[in-house]
Motif scaffolding. Structure first.
Motif, PDB file in Angstrom:
ATOM      1  N   TRP A 111     -28.423  -2.567  -8.674  1.00  0.00           N
ATOM      2  CA  TRP A 111     -28.919  -3.104  -7.408  1.00  0.00           C
ATOM      3  C   TRP A 111     -27.876  -3.960  -6.709  1.00  0.00           C
ATOM      4  O   TRP A 111     -28.116  -4.473  -5.631  1.00  0.00           O
ATOM      5  CB  TRP A 111     -30.190  -3.929  -7.635  1.00  0.00           C
ATOM      6  N   GLY A 112     -26.722  -4.152  -7.359  1.00  0.00           N
ATOM      7  CA  GLY A 112     -25.648  -4.928  -6.755  1.00  0.00           C
ATOM      8  C   GLY A 112     -25.808  -6.431  -6.876  1.00  0.00           C
ATOM      9  O   GLY A 112     -25.056  -7.184  -6.278  1.00  0.00           O
ATOM     10  N   ILE A 113     -26.781  -6.878  -7.636  1.00  0.00           N
ATOM     11  CA  ILE A 113     -27.021  -8.309  -7.818  1.00  0.00           C
ATOM     12  C   ILE A 113     -26.948  -8.620  -9.318  1.00  0.00           C
ATOM     13  O   ILE A 113     -27.859  -8.262 -10.061  1.00  0.00           O
ATOM     14  CB  ILE A 113     -28.408  -8.714  -7.279  1.00  0.00           C
ATOM     15  N   PRO A 114     -25.866  -9.234  -9.777  1.00  0.00           N
ATOM     16  CA  PRO A 114     -25.766  -9.532 -11.213  1.00  0.00           C
ATOM     17  C   PRO A 114     -26.882 -10.464 -11.679  1.00  0.00           C
ATOM     18  O   PRO A 114     -27.349 -11.312 -10.921  1.00  0.00           O
ATOM     19  CB  PRO A 114     -24.409 -10.209 -11.371  1.00  0.00           C
ATOM     20  N   PHE A 115     -27.292 -10.272 -12.919  1.00  0.00           N
ATOM     21  CA  PHE A 115     -28.305 -11.137 -13.503  1.00  0.00           C
ATOM     22  C   PHE A 115     -27.717 -12.539 -13.631  1.00  0.00           C
ATOM     23  O   PHE A 115     -26.533 -12.696 -13.887  1.00  0.00           O
ATOM     24  CB  PHE A 115     -28.708 -10.602 -14.895  1.00  0.00           C
ATOM     25  N   PRO A 116     -28.519 -13.582 -13.460  1.00  0.00           N
ATOM     26  CA  PRO A 116     -27.983 -14.950 -13.540  1.00  0.00           C
ATOM     27  C   PRO A 116     -27.349 -15.245 -14.898  1.00  0.00           C
ATOM     28  O   PRO A 116     -27.825 -14.771 -15.932  1.00  0.00           O
ATOM     29  CB  PRO A 116     -29.203 -15.839 -13.328  1.00  0.00           C
ATOM     30  N   ALA A 117     -26.299 -16.022 -14.863  1.00  0.00           N
ATOM     31  CA  ALA A 117     -25.643 -16.441 -16.106  1.00  0.00           C
ATOM     32  C   ALA A 117     -26.593 -17.347 -16.880  1.00  0.00           C
ATOM     33  O   ALA A 117     -27.404 -18.066 -16.287  1.00  0.00           O
ATOM     34  CB  ALA A 117     -24.356 -17.183 -15.790  1.00  0.00           C
ATOM     35  N   PRO A 118     -26.493 -17.323 -18.202  1.00  0.00           N
ATOM     36  CA  PRO A 118     -27.374 -18.195 -18.983  1.00  0.00           C
ATOM     37  C   PRO A 118     -27.052 -19.668 -18.717  1.00  0.00           C
ATOM     38  O   PRO A 118     -25.887 -20.042 -18.561  1.00  0.00           O
ATOM     39  CB  PRO A 118     -27.075 -17.820 -20.429  1.00  0.00           C
ATOM     40  N   ALA A 119     -28.087 -20.478 -18.655  1.00  0.00           N
ATOM     41  CA  ALA A 119     -27.905 -21.921 -18.491  1.00  0.00           C
ATOM     42  C   ALA A 119     -27.428 -22.537 -19.803  1.00  0.00           C
ATOM     43  O   ALA A 119     -26.655 -23.491 -19.803  1.00  0.00           O
ATOM     44  CB  ALA A 119     -29.209 -22.566 -18.046  1.00  0.00           C
ATOM     45  N   LEU A 120     -27.893 -21.953 -20.906  1.00  0.00           N
ATOM     46  CA  LEU A 120     -27.490 -22.410 -22.239  1.00  0.00           C
ATOM     47  C   LEU A 120     -27.049 -21.193 -23.046  1.00  0.00           C
ATOM     48  O   LEU A 120     -27.850 -20.292 -23.289  1.00  0.00           O
ATOM     49  CB  LEU A 120     -28.661 -23.103 -22.942  1.00  0.00           C
ATOM     50  N   PRO A 121     -25.782 -21.154 -23.439  1.00  0.00           N
ATOM     51  CA  PRO A 121     -25.290 -19.991 -24.189  1.00  0.00           C
ATOM     52  C   PRO A 121     -25.880 -19.930 -25.596  1.00  0.00           C
ATOM     53  O   PRO A 121     -26.482 -20.887 -26.074  1.00  0.00           O
ATOM     54  CB  PRO A 121     -23.779 -20.228 -24.233  1.00  0.00           C
ATOM     55  N   SER A 122     -25.669 -18.798 -26.219  1.00  0.00           N
ATOM     56  CA  SER A 122     -26.109 -18.602 -27.599  1.00  0.00           C
ATOM     57  C   SER A 122     -25.303 -19.521 -28.518  1.00  0.00           C
ATOM     58  O   SER A 122     -24.084 -19.579 -28.435  1.00  0.00           O
ATOM     59  CB  SER A 122     -25.898 -17.144 -27.998  1.00  0.00           C
ATOM     60  N   ILE A 123     -26.004 -20.234 -29.384  1.00  0.00           N
ATOM     61  CA  ILE A 123     -25.339 -21.122 -30.343  1.00  0.00           C
ATOM     62  C   ILE A 123     -25.781 -20.725 -31.742  1.00  0.00           C
ATOM     63  O   ILE A 123     -26.979 -20.663 -32.026  1.00  0.00           O
ATOM     64  CB  ILE A 123     -25.680 -22.601 -30.072  1.00  0.00           C
ATOM     65  N   GLY A 124     -24.815 -20.405 -32.579  1.00  0.00           N
ATOM     66  CA  GLY A 124     -25.126 -20.045 -33.959  1.00  0.00           C
ATOM     67  C   GLY A 124     -26.004 -18.828 -34.095  1.00  0.00           C
ATOM     68  O   GLY A 124     -26.830 -18.755 -34.989  1.00  0.00           O
ATOM     69  N   GLY A 125     -25.874 -17.873 -33.176  1.00  0.00           N
ATOM     70  CA  GLY A 125     -26.657 -16.647 -33.245  1.00  0.00           C
ATOM     71  C   GLY A 125     -28.023 -16.741 -32.594  1.00  0.00           C
ATOM     72  O   GLY A 125     -28.779 -15.776 -32.588  1.00  0.00           O
ATOM     73  N   GLY A 126     -28.357 -17.903 -32.051  1.00  0.00           N
ATOM     74  CA  GLY A 126     -29.643 -18.060 -31.369  1.00  0.00           C
ATOM     75  C   GLY A 126     -29.619 -17.359 -30.018  1.00  0.00           C
ATOM     76  O   GLY A 126     -28.565 -16.970 -29.522  1.00  0.00           O
ATOM     77  N   PRO A 127     -30.784 -17.212 -29.399  1.00  0.00           N
ATOM     78  CA  PRO A 127     -30.839 -16.524 -28.105  1.00  0.00           C
ATOM     79  C   PRO A 127     -30.255 -17.381 -26.977  1.00  0.00           C
ATOM     80  O   PRO A 127     -30.291 -18.605 -27.035  1.00  0.00           O
ATOM     81  CB  PRO A 127     -32.327 -16.287 -27.888  1.00  0.00           C
TER      82      PRO A 127
END
Length: 81
Positions: free
Chosen positions: A30-46
């Motif tokens: 659709w030409g609109i990238p999904f928003p970047a995560p506000a909190l990245p994955s830490i230690g394999g968490g989502p």
């Protein structure tokens, strides 16, 4: 409404895999990238995304798809048959 939504919840919400979610963060059809995560994955968490960012992205995509369908001459009433 919760402030954050996990990558697992996003995948369930849209019926996609984590690989697709990762691709959407780069580019969508659709030409609109999904928003970047506000909190990245830490230690394999989502990863965690702001719920409002996901909601806004969904609305933007709906507008784009509506314009594509409208300009193509497809009648939405024909899609339900």
């Amino acid at each position: 409404m919760a402030k954050y939504i996990t990558s697992d919840q996003v995948c369930e919400m849209f019926g996609i895999t984590k690989v697709t979610l990762w691709r959407w963060e780069v580019k969508t059809q659709w030409g609109i990238p999904f928003p970047a995560p506000a909190l990245p994955s830490i230690g394999g968490g989502p990863k965690r995304y702001l719920t409002k960012d996901v909601s806004n992205w969904e609305k933007q995509c709906f507008v784009v798809l509506f314009h594509v369908v409208h300009s193509s001459g497809i009648r939405l009433s024909n899609l339900s048959r």
